[in-house]
Design a protein around this motif. Structure first.
Motif, PDB file in Angstrom:
ATOM      1  N   PRO A 156       0.835  -1.205   0.000  1.00  0.00           N
ATOM      2  CA  PRO A 156       0.000   0.000   0.000  1.00  0.00           C
ATOM      3  C   PRO A 156       0.867   1.252   0.000  1.00  0.00           C
ATOM      4  CG  PRO A 156      -0.025  -1.058   2.154  1.00  0.00           C
ATOM      5  CD  PRO A 156       0.668  -2.002   1.232  1.00  0.00           C
ATOM      6  N   TYR A 177       4.917  -0.770   3.881  1.00  0.00           N
ATOM      7  CA  TYR A 177       4.329   0.299   3.073  1.00  0.00           C
ATOM      8  C   TYR A 177       5.370   0.879   2.129  1.00  0.00           C
ATOM      9  CZ  TYR A 177       0.301   0.257   6.196  1.00  0.00           C
ATOM     10  OH  TYR A 177      -0.809  -0.124   6.906  1.00  0.00           O
ATOM     11  N   THR A 182      -3.100   4.971   0.795  1.00  0.00           N
ATOM     12  CA  THR A 182      -3.721   4.406   1.991  1.00  0.00           C
ATOM     13  C   THR A 182      -3.639   5.397   3.144  1.00  0.00           C
ATOM     14  OG1 THR A 182      -3.172   2.158   1.294  1.00  0.00           O
ATOM     15  CG2 THR A 182      -3.604   2.497   3.634  1.00  0.00           C
ATOM     16  N   GLN A 221      -9.282   0.566   8.445  1.00  0.00           N
ATOM     17  CA  GLN A 221      -9.449  -0.783   7.896  1.00  0.00           C
ATOM     18  C   GLN A 221     -10.417  -1.604   8.741  1.00  0.00           C
ATOM     19  OE1 GLN A 221      -5.319  -1.961   7.825  1.00  0.00           O
ATOM     20  NE2 GLN A 221      -5.017  -1.266   5.720  1.00  0.00           N
TER      21      GLN A 221
END
Length: 291
Positions: A62, A88, A113, A282
């Motif tokens: 992400p 990430y 994200t 999330q």
């Protein structure tokens, strides 16, 4: 793109895209010996890009967008290392006006994200008239997208100009730092910092999803530290107070740390906050899907 204006300021045409511009040398008026060469080269360049064979990028990590300036580089480099360890990929945008606009454009496109917006210096240029303004809508895309983000006040101690001789005359009595022969930095005043603090608060007051704002009490840049040319406790205090006095949104969490923005401990807290915001979003999404 072949154009007669490609040898000048092409920012209006390129903007936040990756358009490649080639000067036409002569006017685009029929074909001649010179223009044929230019058009052939342009066509060959396009053909090369079409036929190039690249290894397909299989990186599925992400994306996090981060803003950086020379005087906040230690903070963002450390943040990128920490985010990499957590799985990430970080896209770093140099806060030169175009950088901020590009990041906001990609936020609208749904690429990220989370956002680690540690360097909001472009807002100082927009307020005072520096050359690196990202325009009046800086900070708005992330708020509108309800994307997890951590915001700070990086490099708001300065306004950017070109060579010293290009600085407008009305600023002649200000505190300057000649970064290099083509870049002159000007220290923001108490009054300007009050306006900047208020403006950032007004932006985040519109947030409808959690946002964290980090306050580095010992300076907002590498040269806003004890013994450095832009060290300004009074200016920084005005910035932070104006922000807190104007803030009126329960969605915004404020963290004050007795550190400079480039201290590794400051970056660690910023990364932890961003990861916590991402996880919370999330978890909320999973709950909504299963409900």
């Amino acid at each position: 793109m072949v154009s007669t204006v490609a040898s000048g300021d092409t920012s209006f045409y390129v903007g936040t895209s990756d358009i490649m511009m080639m000067p036409s040398i002569v006017d685009v008026s029929g074909l001649n010996k010179l223009s044929k060469v230019i058009y052939d080269n342009a066509a060959a360049a396009i053909s090369g890009m079409v036929n190039a064979h690249f290894v397909q990028d299989v990186d599925v990590r992400p994306l996090v967008g981060a803003t950086m300036f020379g005087v906040t580089t230690p903070a963002v480099d450390h943040a990128r290392e920490l985010l990499d360890q957590k799985g990430y990929e970080t896209l770093v945008f140099h806060a030169t006006g175009t950088g901020g606009r590009t990041m906001e454009h990609l936020i609208k496109g749904g690429y990220f994200t989370g956002i680690l917006d540690l360097t909001t210096t472009e807002m100082a240029d927009n307020l005072v008239g520096g050359i690196l303004s990202a325009g009046p809508h800086r900070l708005e895309a992330g708020i509108a997208a309800q994307i997890p983000q951590v915001i700070s006040f990086g490099a708001l101690d300065m306004v950017n100009f070109g060579p010293y001789d290009s600085v407008p005359a009305q600023f002649k009595d200000r505190n300057f730092f000649k970064h290099n022969p083509t870049t002159t930095l000007m220290r923001t005043t108490v009054a300007e910092n009050v306006q900047l603090g208020q403006e950032i608060a007004r932006k985040v007051n519109k947030a409808t999803a959690p946002v964290t704002v980090m306050i580095p009490l010992k300076g907002v840049s590498k040269i806003d530290a004890a013994g450095q040319p832009f060290f300004g406790p009074e200016e920084d205090a005005a910035l932070f107070k104006a922000f807190k006095d104007t803030l009126a949104n329960d969605c915004v969490k404020v963290i004050e740390l007795d550190m400079n923005i480039n201290d590794p401990e400051f970056t660690q807290v910023a990364d932890d906050e961003l990861l916590a915001l991402i996880k919370a979003k999330q978890d909320k999404t999973k709950k909504e899907v299963t409900a």
